[in-house]
Design a protein around this motif. Sequence first.
Motif, PDB file in Angstrom:
ATOM      1  N   ALA A  62      54.593  34.212 -38.724  1.00  0.00           N
ATOM      2  CA  ALA A  62      54.212  32.838 -38.720  1.00  0.00           C
ATOM      3  C   ALA A  62      54.472  31.757 -39.707  1.00  0.00           C
ATOM      4  O   ALA A  62      54.886  32.349 -41.182  1.00  0.00           O
ATOM      5  N   TRP A  63      54.554  30.465 -39.632  1.00  0.00           N
ATOM      6  CA  TRP A  63      54.987  29.559 -40.611  1.00  0.00           C
ATOM      7  C   TRP A  63      53.928  28.443 -40.859  1.00  0.00           C
ATOM      8  O   TRP A  63      53.235  28.144 -39.846  1.00  0.00           O
ATOM      9  N   SER A  64      53.888  28.025 -42.181  1.00  0.00           N
ATOM     10  CA  SER A  64      53.048  27.071 -42.326  1.00  0.00           C
ATOM     11  C   SER A  64      53.681  25.762 -41.789  1.00  0.00           C
ATOM     12  O   SER A  64      54.818  25.613 -41.427  1.00  0.00           O
ATOM     13  N   ILE A  66      52.818  15.801 -27.967  1.00  0.00           N
ATOM     14  CA  ILE A  66      54.172  16.281 -27.408  1.00  0.00           C
ATOM     15  C   ILE A  66      54.645  17.610 -28.237  1.00  0.00           C
ATOM     16  O   ILE A  66      55.597  18.442 -28.029  1.00  0.00           O
ATOM     17  N   LEU A  67      53.769  18.069 -29.290  1.00  0.00           N
ATOM     18  CA  LEU A  67      53.961  19.361 -29.953  1.00  0.00           C
ATOM     19  C   LEU A  67      52.395  19.736 -30.012  1.00  0.00           C
ATOM     20  O   LEU A  67      51.666  19.230 -30.596  1.00  0.00           O
ATOM     21  N   GLU A  68      52.238  21.263 -29.339  1.00  0.00           N
ATOM     22  CA  GLU A  68      51.160  21.858 -29.513  1.00  0.00           C
ATOM     23  C   GLU A  68      50.599  22.184 -30.633  1.00  0.00           C
ATOM     24  O   GLU A  68      51.190  22.441 -31.734  1.00  0.00           O
ATOM     25  N   GLN A  69      49.138  22.024 -31.018  1.00  0.00           N
ATOM     26  CA  GLN A  69      48.543  22.600 -32.030  1.00  0.00           C
ATOM     27  C   GLN A  69      48.732  24.102 -32.268  1.00  0.00           C
ATOM     28  O   GLN A  69      48.514  24.592 -31.272  1.00  0.00           O
ATOM     29  N   PRO A  70      48.986  24.760 -33.321  1.00  0.00           N
ATOM     30  CA  PRO A  70      49.241  26.019 -33.485  1.00  0.00           C
ATOM     31  C   PRO A  70      47.796  26.807 -33.736  1.00  0.00           C
ATOM     32  O   PRO A  70      46.695  25.850 -33.879  1.00  0.00           O
ATOM     33  N   GLY A  97      41.878  28.750 -42.335  1.00  0.00           N
ATOM     34  CA  GLY A  97      41.971  27.321 -41.579  1.00  0.00           C
ATOM     35  C   GLY A  97      43.480  27.026 -41.867  1.00  0.00           C
ATOM     36  O   GLY A  97      44.061  25.804 -41.137  1.00  0.00           O
ATOM     37  N   TYR A  98      44.349  27.720 -42.407  1.00  0.00           N
ATOM     38  CA  TYR A  98      45.877  27.387 -42.405  1.00  0.00           C
ATOM     39  C   TYR A  98      46.528  27.763 -40.983  1.00  0.00           C
ATOM     40  O   TYR A  98      46.042  28.570 -40.319  1.00  0.00           O
ATOM     41  N   LYS A  99      47.473  26.583 -40.709  1.00  0.00           N
ATOM     42  CA  LYS A  99      48.234  26.668 -39.463  1.00  0.00           C
ATOM     43  C   LYS A  99      49.045  27.889 -39.470  1.00  0.00           C
ATOM     44  O   LYS A  99      49.780  28.336 -40.443  1.00  0.00           O
TER      45      LYS A  99
END
Length: 250
Positions: free
Chosen positions: A2-4, A27-31, A37-39
């Motif tokens: 996974a990436w930040s 147009i870009l889904e939320q991860p 809390g980090y994406k």
Amino acid sequence: MAWSTREIADLAGTTVNTVRHYHRLGILEQPDRMSNGYKQYQVSHLIRLLKIRRLRDLGAPLDQIADLTLDGGSASGALEAIDADLVAKIGQSQRARAEIQAILHGTSVTGVPAGFSGVGHLSEQDQSLMLISSRLYDDDVMQDMQKAASAHPDAVGKEFDDLAPDADQVVRKDLAERYALTLMKVMDDHPSLRDPTRHLLKSLEVTQNTLLESILAVYNPAQRDVLARAIVIASDFSAEGRVTEGEPTA
């Protein structure tokens, strides 16, 4: 893996703010997020982001991105619209290059509307009026003006350009009569110029006021007098011609 947000932005060659903007546009889904809390961006997010970037590089507006079905579907209509826009831009760029080349080679000047190549002989006053006219009249009138302006200048036009502000009445009257013939020929050769009020981009009042103020500003008193007289003479001749043409024959 996974990436930040920062890492995926760097991989895609964009910025964190741009990634967030794509999220806001939908147009870009939320991860998913980790417990802290980090994406956590996945490969699917990277692929989608790269597709968005690809379409943006091709000139696709952001408000059309969603219509392009980024998940592999076909969106020929949206793509055809983008292609048509690119064709228009290419045409505009080509016309701009032609104008620049004409200016560089001395066959045009910067003080006239686009498309007025071959009019380098126009006086500065005439150039200014052409430029102003392009905001008042449609393409039909401007094309006819361009054709008329491209003709080689005659002696009468040169006399008008060189007319001194204090020219006497005899000189003005003589020049006006000859200049009227030039005006009539221009109107005969270029139909839209006979009644340009049919080709207005602005209201008649705005057009008349703008032209009046422009003529007062760019021509000297003697030139304005000659122009007014010539217009009256040309109009009278045209009116007489229309009456004669309309009279029944015996």
